[in-house]
Design a protein around this motif. Structure first.
Motif, PDB file in Angstrom:
ATOM      1  N   HIS A 364      -5.752  -2.148  -0.031  1.00  0.00           N
ATOM      2  CA  HIS A 364      -4.216  -2.352   0.434  1.00  0.00           C
ATOM      3  C   HIS A 364      -4.037  -3.767  -0.486  1.00  0.00           C
ATOM      4  CE1 HIS A 364      -2.191   0.156   3.009  1.00  0.00           C
ATOM      5  NE2 HIS A 364      -2.942   0.791   1.687  1.00  0.00           N
ATOM      6  N   ASP A 365      -4.728  -5.101  -0.099  1.00  0.00           N
ATOM      7  CA  ASP A 365      -5.083  -6.071  -1.132  1.00  0.00           C
ATOM      8  C   ASP A 365      -5.469  -5.783  -2.198  1.00  0.00           C
ATOM      9  OD1 ASP A 365      -5.358  -6.409   2.163  1.00  0.00           O
ATOM     10  OD2 ASP A 365      -7.337  -7.598   2.218  1.00  0.00           O
ATOM     11  N   GLN A 366      -6.526  -4.967  -3.210  1.00  0.00           N
ATOM     12  CA  GLN A 366      -7.209  -4.801  -4.566  1.00  0.00           C
ATOM     13  C   GLN A 366      -5.459  -4.098  -5.086  1.00  0.00           C
ATOM     14  OE1 GLN A 366      -9.889  -5.378  -6.403  1.00  0.00           O
ATOM     15  NE2 GLN A 366      -8.366  -5.353  -7.607  1.00  0.00           N
ATOM     16  N   ILE A 367      -4.703  -3.298  -3.996  1.00  0.00           N
ATOM     17  CA  ILE A 367      -3.791  -2.512  -4.717  1.00  0.00           C
ATOM     18  C   ILE A 367      -2.344  -4.073  -5.012  1.00  0.00           C
ATOM     19  CG2 ILE A 367      -1.700  -1.186  -4.408  1.00  0.00           C
ATOM     20  CD1 ILE A 367      -3.398   0.528  -2.865  1.00  0.00           C
ATOM     21  N   GLU A 368      -2.182  -4.869  -4.210  1.00  0.00           N
ATOM     22  CA  GLU A 368      -1.718  -5.964  -4.056  1.00  0.00           C
ATOM     23  C   GLU A 368      -2.117  -6.892  -5.272  1.00  0.00           C
ATOM     24  OE1 GLU A 368      -0.637  -7.591  -0.963  1.00  0.00           O
ATOM     25  OE2 GLU A 368       0.790  -5.586  -0.209  1.00  0.00           O
ATOM     26  N   ALA A 369      -3.231  -7.255  -4.928  1.00  0.00           N
ATOM     27  CA  ALA A 369      -3.675  -8.208  -6.596  1.00  0.00           C
ATOM     28  C   ALA A 369      -3.381  -7.075  -7.910  1.00  0.00           C
ATOM     29  CB  ALA A 369      -5.206  -7.986  -6.640  1.00  0.00           C
ATOM     30  N   TRP A 370      -4.244  -6.088  -8.280  1.00  0.00           N
ATOM     31  CA  TRP A 370      -3.168  -5.281  -9.273  1.00  0.00           C
ATOM     32  C   TRP A 370      -2.090  -5.599  -9.761  1.00  0.00           C
ATOM     33  CZ3 TRP A 370      -6.870  -0.853  -7.730  1.00  0.00           C
ATOM     34  CH2 TRP A 370      -8.072  -0.651  -8.013  1.00  0.00           C
ATOM     35  N   MET A 371      -0.948  -5.468  -8.587  1.00  0.00           N
ATOM     36  CA  MET A 371       0.099  -5.657  -8.616  1.00  0.00           C
ATOM     37  C   MET A 371       0.767  -6.732  -9.392  1.00  0.00           C
ATOM     38  SD  MET A 371       1.886  -3.485  -5.381  1.00  0.00           S
ATOM     39  CE  MET A 371       3.302  -3.735  -5.915  1.00  0.00           C
ATOM     40  N   GLU A 372       0.466  -7.742  -8.427  1.00  0.00           N
ATOM     41  CA  GLU A 372       0.106  -9.210  -9.221  1.00  0.00           C
ATOM     42  C   GLU A 372      -0.144  -9.353 -10.339  1.00  0.00           C
ATOM     43  OE1 GLU A 372      -0.226 -13.772  -8.203  1.00  0.00           O
ATOM     44  OE2 GLU A 372      -0.978 -12.229  -6.504  1.00  0.00           O
ATOM     45  N   GLU A 373      -1.938  -8.853 -11.005  1.00  0.00           N
ATOM     46  CA  GLU A 373      -2.493  -9.638 -11.940  1.00  0.00           C
ATOM     47  C   GLU A 373      -0.858  -8.596 -13.084  1.00  0.00           C
ATOM     48  OE1 GLU A 373      -6.700  -8.525 -14.345  1.00  0.00           O
ATOM     49  OE2 GLU A 373      -6.001  -8.212 -11.927  1.00  0.00           O
ATOM     50  N   GLY A 374      -0.668  -7.725 -13.005  1.00  0.00           N
ATOM     51  CA  GLY A 374      -0.080  -6.540 -14.217  1.00  0.00           C
ATOM     52  C   GLY A 374       1.790  -7.306 -13.702  1.00  0.00           C
ATOM     53  N   GLY A 375       2.113  -7.536 -13.462  1.00  0.00           N
ATOM     54  CA  GLY A 375       3.694  -8.102 -12.823  1.00  0.00           C
ATOM     55  C   GLY A 375       4.194  -6.083 -12.654  1.00  0.00           C
ATOM     56  N   PHE A 376       2.858  -5.462 -11.708  1.00  0.00           N
ATOM     57  CA  PHE A 376       4.013  -4.626 -11.229  1.00  0.00           C
ATOM     58  C   PHE A 376       4.816  -5.024  -9.926  1.00  0.00           C
ATOM     59  CE2 PHE A 376       0.238  -3.360 -13.490  1.00  0.00           C
ATOM     60  CZ  PHE A 376       0.923  -2.644 -14.409  1.00  0.00           C
ATOM     61  N   ALA A 377       6.238  -4.027  -9.799  1.00  0.00           N
ATOM     62  CA  ALA A 377       6.881  -4.715  -8.550  1.00  0.00           C
ATOM     63  C   ALA A 377       6.487  -3.658  -7.314  1.00  0.00           C
ATOM     64  CB  ALA A 377       8.182  -4.333  -9.115  1.00  0.00           C
ATOM     65  N   ALA A 378       5.876  -2.610  -8.062  1.00  0.00           N
ATOM     66  CA  ALA A 378       5.717  -1.530  -6.821  1.00  0.00           C
ATOM     67  C   ALA A 378       4.252  -0.660  -7.104  1.00  0.00           C
ATOM     68  CB  ALA A 378       6.694  -0.677  -6.903  1.00  0.00           C
ATOM     69  N   TRP A 379       3.940   0.047  -5.902  1.00  0.00           N
ATOM     70  CA  TRP A 379       2.418   0.376  -6.139  1.00  0.00           C
ATOM     71  C   TRP A 379       2.755   1.624  -7.144  1.00  0.00           C
ATOM     72  CZ3 TRP A 379       1.460   5.542  -5.397  1.00  0.00           C
ATOM     73  CH2 TRP A 379       2.494   6.202  -4.503  1.00  0.00           C
ATOM     74  N   THR A 380       4.034   2.230  -7.208  1.00  0.00           N
ATOM     75  CA  THR A 380       4.448   3.447  -8.285  1.00  0.00           C
ATOM     76  C   THR A 380       4.651   2.902  -9.782  1.00  0.00           C
ATOM     77  OG1 THR A 380       6.632   3.282  -7.583  1.00  0.00           O
ATOM     78  CG2 THR A 380       5.766   4.353  -6.209  1.00  0.00           C
ATOM     79  N   GLU A 381       5.100   1.931  -9.644  1.00  0.00           N
ATOM     80  CA  GLU A 381       4.879   1.469 -11.095  1.00  0.00           C
ATOM     81  C   GLU A 381       3.384   1.331 -11.429  1.00  0.00           C
ATOM     82  OE1 GLU A 381       6.929  -2.563 -12.073  1.00  0.00           O
ATOM     83  OE2 GLU A 381       8.704  -1.388 -10.821  1.00  0.00           O
ATOM     84  N   LEU A 382       2.343   0.109 -10.550  1.00  0.00           N
ATOM     85  CA  LEU A 382       0.699   0.180 -11.024  1.00  0.00           C
ATOM     86  C   LEU A 382       0.254   1.589 -11.016  1.00  0.00           C
ATOM     87  CD1 LEU A 382      -1.590  -1.112 -11.454  1.00  0.00           C
ATOM     88  CD2 LEU A 382      -1.965  -0.582  -7.821  1.00  0.00           C
ATOM     89  N   HIS A 383       0.524   2.249 -10.527  1.00  0.00           N
ATOM     90  CA  HIS A 383      -0.614   3.883 -10.351  1.00  0.00           C
ATOM     91  C   HIS A 383       0.576   4.655 -11.392  1.00  0.00           C
ATOM     92  CE1 HIS A 383      -0.548   8.113  -9.846  1.00  0.00           C
ATOM     93  NE2 HIS A 383      -1.527   7.742  -8.510  1.00  0.00           N
ATOM     94  N   GLY A 384       1.942   4.529 -12.075  1.00  0.00           N
ATOM     95  CA  GLY A 384       2.524   5.245 -13.347  1.00  0.00           C
ATOM     96  C   GLY A 384       2.014   4.546 -14.450  1.00  0.00           C
TER      97      GLY A 384
END
Length: 829
Positions: A364-384
Motif C-alpha cells: 500500500h505504501d508503494q502504491i501511494e508513492a507511485w500515485m504521487e510520483e505519477g500524479g494519479f488521483a486513484a489506484w485505478t488510474e495508476l493501474h489503468g
C-alpha cells in the motif's frame, strides 16, 4: 469440439460492374532492384522460440518527411537446427478447403513440395467475389510442426524453449487458413499512418473468441471452446493449454510466462467485477476507488435483473459466467471481453505484471508513492496507466497475441515497433508457426497526405487506414510505379448523410422537429443521393436504405431497400407545409413556430482533411439540398463535435453510417449519436451491477413536458412515435433466443423495418467500399474480397513477403511474380 455461436453464415454475393477508371499520367517505373531470394521456410527445423527479435533498419525516406528512427539490422537467419521429436519442418499459411496430398512432382511457386512440410501439402482454393471464407482451417491437423528459422537458431543456442514446450499443446493449437499460399518466413511489415498509431487491438489481437470473416460467427482464438448452456444462462470457456505471455523488454524472453486460470480470475474478480466487493475489503478504506470501465457495456449485465454475472474458475483451463436470464448473444455483443487489454472489460490479465498496482495484492505504501510520483488521483488510474495504449509503459506489457510491442506505440510516439511472438499458439495448415513476418513497424507521419504519398511511393506494405474512395483514381494511376495493388472491402451497413440525436432539447424547437417522423422523412426525400454517390463514391455505391444485403440473414425484404430514398423535393416541401412549417417572411427559408427567425440547422464536421468524402462534400450537398426545401444549414470543422453530441448538447452527425447488425440499432452506449440519453439509460439500467453513466440517463415512463411532440406514457420522453420502444422490445425479446433461432432472426428483420420507417438514420448508399486496402505486390495473403472494416485486414498472422524479402530493408525491391491490379478494373480472382 468448437461449438459455433452462429451456425448460419453470411454468404455475401456482390456484383459490382465498374467502368475502368482512367489512369493519370504515370512516371517511368523505377528500375527493379537485384534481390536474390533467400531460402523459403526451412524444411526441417527444431522447436523454437523468439527472443527479443532483432530490429531492422528503417526505410530510406522517399517523401517529404524525415525518416523515422533507425534500427539495428537483424542477423541473417541461419539454417534451423535438426528437428526435435514431433516438432519438425518449416512452412507458413492456410486456406478454407481441406489440405490434399500432393504428388511428388507437385511444387508451389517457390518450388516446395510436400516433403518440405513433413508430408503435408496445401493449396487454398481461389476466393471468388462474394465468398466469405472462415479464417480457421477446417482440414486435417498438420502431421508435423515447424518454426521460423530465427527461432530455431535461438533454440539451438539455448536462448529459447523448444517449440514443443513454448507453444500450446499440439491438440490445442489454432490452425489458420491462408488466402494465397503457404508463406515464407522473414521481413518487417511496414504501415504508414497519418496522425495516430494503432493499438494492440489491431496489431496483435488476443481475444477469447473472435469475429470470423462473416462478422457474425464467433470462432475460437485464445479460448479453444466457448459453449452456452441449454437454457442460455451460462457460458463455459476452455482455454488453450500451454499458452504463454511474452515481452522481451520486461520478462524472460527465453521462457515467457505460462498463462493460467489465475490470470483469468484476476481479470474478472479484481478488475471487471471489483464493484462486487463493495466496502467488504479492508483496503477500500485507504483506497476507496472502485475499478470502473471507462466504457460501460450493458451486455455484461443480466437483461432482467441488471446484475453482473457470477464468475467461476472451474479448473486450470476452464471458467464460466452465469446470469439469471439467458444471454445467448453475449460473445457477439460484449466485444471487450474478448480482449486482454484491461483498460476496459477484459477476459484475462497479466496478474504477475499488474497486481503490484492493485491494493488487493500490492504494497500500500508503494502504491501511494507511485500515485504521487505519477500524479494519479486513484489506484485505478495508476493501474489503468499500465495497460493503456496511450501510456509510455506499454512496451513493458506482456502480450499473448502474434507480436509484442518493443518500442513506441503510445499516442505521443512517432512509431510502433513489434516483434513476432515465439510463443504464439497459431499455425498454418502444414504446421508452420505463425506469424510469418519477423516484425511490424507502424510509422506515424505528420499528416495523412504524407502517409498516402509515401504509400504510393511503395513505402507501406499493406494497410487500409486513411485511404478514401474519391482518391481511387489517384491511387490507381500510381499503382504500377509504386508496385502495389488496390482492394476494396465492403461493409454490411449503409453510409449515411445525417443522424439526428433524438434526445437533444437544448433548442426545444429544433428538438421538436428532429423527433417528428414526417419531418425526418421530408428531409430524406430532399437528399440527392445520386449526386452524393457520384461525387463522394465515384458512383460505386447503390442507393439504399440501412437494411443489409439480401444474402444477410436479417434482410427484411425488397420493399424496404428504397423506402424514402427517392429524390423528390416537391414531396418534401408538401410534407413540411402540412406540418405548418412555412416561409412567413418571403426570404425563401421556413420560419420557426416560436417566432425566433428561420429554421436553420448546424453541424460540426471532422477536422481530418482526409475525410472529405465522408464529411465536407456530403455537407455541401446536404446544405444545397436543404436550401431546396427552405431549411438553412451551416457546418464547421470542429475537433470536439462528437463530444458535444455525446453530451446531448448538439443534435446532428453528418455522414454517419448505420450498423449492419440489427441488434446494434438500439443506442447501447451513453452518448450514442442516435439517442444520447436513451443510450445512457441502456447502460444505467444495470446499476445494480455497477454500470454508471457519464451523463444523466433518460428514464422510460417519466414524462417531460419540455420534450415535444409528447410521447406515450410507457416510453421515453424523446420517443413520440414509440419507435424506440418497439425496437427495444424487439431487441430484448430477440436476444433471449440463440442467434440462429428463427425468432431471433425475425426480430432482427423487424428492427430494421422499424428503423427504416422512422428514418432515424438518413442513409444514402450501400455496398460501397468501407476500406480501401493498398498492398505491395510482394506482400501476400491479404484477402482480395472482404466484408470488413479492418485497417490491417483479416488473418494478418499469415501475411508474408514473396521469397521472404521485405521492402523496408531492401529499397527498390519489387515483386518478381505479381503485377499491380485494382478491384476497379478487375482482380485475378
Amino acid at each position: 469440439m468448437w461449438r459455433r455461436i452462429v451456425d448460419i453464415r453470411l454468404i455475401v454475393v456482390l456484383v459490382i460492374s465498374l467502368a475502368a477508371v482512367g489512369a493519370f499520367a504515370c512516371g517511368a517505373a523505377e528500375e527493379e532492384a537485384d534481390t536474390s531470394a533467400p531460402a523459403p521456410a526451412a524444411s526441417s527445423s527444431s522447436s523454437s522460440a523468439a527472443p527479443a527479435a532483432a530490429e531492422e533498419e528503417a526505410p530510406a525516406a522517399a517523401a517529404e518527411p524525415e525518416a523515422t528512427e533507425e534500427e539495428a539490422a537483424p542477423a541473417a537467419a541461419a539454417e534451423p537446427a535438426a528437428a526435435e521429436e514431433a516438432e519438425p519442418a518449416p512452412a507458413p499459411a492456410a486456406a478454407t478447403t481441406p489440405a490434399k496430398p500432393a504428388a511428388s512432382s507437385d511444387k508451389d511457386i517457390y518450388g516446395r513440395t510436400s516433403a518440405d512440410f513433413g508430408g503435408d501439402w496445401y493449396v487454398p482454393a481461389k476466393i471468388t467475389p462474394g465468398e466469405v471464407r472462415s479464417k480457421i482451417f477446417s482440414g486435417p491437423k498438420p502431421a508435423t510442426y515447424q518454426e521460423n528459422p530465427k527461432f530455431a537458431e535461438m533454440v539451438a543456442a539455448g536462448s529459447l524453449l523448444p517449440l514443443a514446450e513454448r507453444s500450446a499443446v499440439v491438440d490445442d493449437r489454432v490452425i489458420v487458413d491462408v488466402q494465397d499460399e503457404i508463406g515464407v518466413y522473414g521481413g518487417t511489415w511496414r504501415a504508414g499512418l497519418g496522425g495516430w498509431v494503432l493499438d494492440y487491438g489491431q496489431w496483435a489481437y488476443s481475444h477469447c473468441t473472435y469475429h470470423d470473416n462473416d462478422q457474425v460467427t464467433q470462432v475460437p482464438w485464445m479460448c479453444k471452446d466457448a459453449e452456452v448452456s441449454e437454457d442460455g444462462t451460462t457460458w463455459t470457456h476452455t482455454m488453450r493449454e500451454g499458452m504463454r505471455w511474452y515481452n522481451p523488454n520486461s520478462y524472460d524472453p527465453a521462457t515467457g510466462v505460462v498463462h493460467t486460470i489465475d490470470h483469468v480470475s484476476y481479470a474478472w474478480d479484481d478488475l471487471n467485477f471489483d464493484i462486487k466487493k463493495g466496502d467488504s475489503v479492508a483496503w477500500r478504506a485507504r483506497f476507496p476507488e472502485v475499478y470502473k470501465r471507462w466504457y460501460p457495456e450493458n451486455q455484461y449485465h443480466d437483461s432482467v435483473t441488471g446484475e453482473l454475472p457470477d464468475y467461476t474458475a472451474i479448473d486450470d483451463q476452464t471458467w464460466s459466467l452465469t446470469w439469471t436470464s439467458p444471454r445467448w448473444g453475449f460473445h457477439n455483443g460484449a466485444h471487450q471481453t474478448k480482449s486482454t487489454r484491461c483498460n476496459n472489460y477484459c477476459w484475462t490479465a497479466q496478474k504477475f505484471h499488474l497486481s503490484k498496482y492493485h491494493p488487493m495484492y500490492g504494497d500500500h505504501d508503494q502504491i501511494e508513492a507511485w500515485m504521487e510520483e505519477g500524479g494519479f488521483a486513484a489506484w485505478t488510474e495508476l493501474h489503468g496507466h499500465h495497460v493503456s495504449v496511450f501510456s509510455d509503459v506499454q512496451t513493458d506489457v506482456p502480450w499473448a497475441g502474434e507480436a509484442a510491442l518493443t518500442r513506441g506505440g503510445s499516442n505521443d510516439k512517432p512509431e510502433a515497433y513489434l516483434v513476432a511472438n515465439p510463443f504464439f499458439y497459431a499455425f498454418d495448415p502444414v504446421g508452420n508457426q505463425l506469424p510469418y513476418y519477423d516484425a511490424q513497424h507502424h510509422i506515424r507521419f505528420e499528416s495523412q497526405e504524407v502517409a498516402t504519398f509515401r504509400a504510393m511511393a511503395g513505402e507501406s506494405d499493406g494497410q487500409g487506414w486513411g485511404y478514401t474512395v474519391n482518391e481511387l483514381p489517384m491511387y490507381q494511376s500510381n499503382m504500377e510505379k509504386g508496385d502495389y495493388s488496390i482492394y476494396g472491402w465492403m461493409g454490411q451497413g449503409a453510409k449515411g448523410i445525417a443522424n439526428f440525436n433524438q434526445t437533444y432539447n437544448e433548442d426545444a424547437e429544433i428538438g421538436r422537429w428532429i423527433r417528428t417522423k414526417e419531418w425526418r422523412q421530408a428531409v430524406a426525400y430532399a437528399i440527392d443521393r445520386d449526386a452524393l454517390n457520384q461525387t463522394s463514391n465515384l458512383g460505386l455505391g447503390t442507393i439504399h436504405t440501412m437494411v443489409p444485403h439480401p444474402s444477410n440473414i436479417y434482410y427484411p425484404g425488397d420493399e424496404y431497400t428504397q423506402l424514402y430514398t427517392d429524390y423528390d423535393p416537391a414531396k418534401a416541401n408538401t410534407m413540411l407545409d402540412a406540418l405548418g412549417i412555412t416561409d412567413t417572411d418571403g426570404d425563401g427559408l421556413r420560419n420557426r413556430l416560436d417566432g425566433a427567425g428561420n429554421i436553420a440547422l448546424f453541424a460540426g464536421t471532422s477536422t481530418d482533411l482526409r475525410r472529405a468524402d465522408r464529411t465536407d462534400n456530403p455537407a455541401l450537398i446536404f446544405q444545397e439540398n436543404l436550401a431546396g426545401i427552405g431549411i438553412g444549414f451551416d457546418f464547421k470543422p470542429d475537433s470536439q463535435f462528437q463530444t458535444t453530441v455525446r453530451a446531448n448538447k448538439e443534435y446532428l452527425t453528418l455522414s454517419s453510417g448505420s450498423p449492419g447488425d440489427p441488434y446494434g440499432v438500439f443506442p447501447t452506449y451513453c452518448g450514442s449519436n442516435q439517442a444520447a440519453l436513451i443510450g445512457c439509460w441502456y447502460v444505467s439500467r444495470g446499476a445494480g451491477g455497477g454500470a454508471e453513466t457519464e451523463f444523466p440517463p433518460m428514464m422510460p415512463g417519466v414524462a417531460d413536458a419540455s420534450y415535444l411532440p409528447t410521447a406515450p406514457a410507457d416510453t421515453w420522453a424523446a420517443d413520440p412515435t414509440g419507435g424506440w420502444k418497439r425496437i427495444w422490445d424487439l431487441h430484448e425479446e430477440g436476444i433471449d433466443y440463440a442467434p440462429n433461432d428463427p425468432r431471433h432472426i425475425d426480430n432482427g428483420k423487424a428492427i430494421f423495418i422499424e428503423a427504416v420507417e422512422q428514418n432515424y438514420w438518413i442513409t444514402t448508399v450501400n455496398f460501397v467500399p468501407r476500406t480501401i486496402f493498398l498492398k505491395r505486390n510482394n506482400f501476400r495473403n491479404a484477402t482480395q474480397h472482404c466484408f470488413c472494416n479492418y485497417a490491417l485486414g483479416m488473418q494478418q498472422q499469415v501475411y508474408y513477403f514473396e521469397d521472404g524479402i521485405d521492402n523496408q530493408n531492401h529499397p527498390g525491391n519489387k515483386s518478381k511474380r505479381f503485377k499491380s491490379e485494382s478491384f476497379l478494373t478487375g482482380l485475378t480472382y
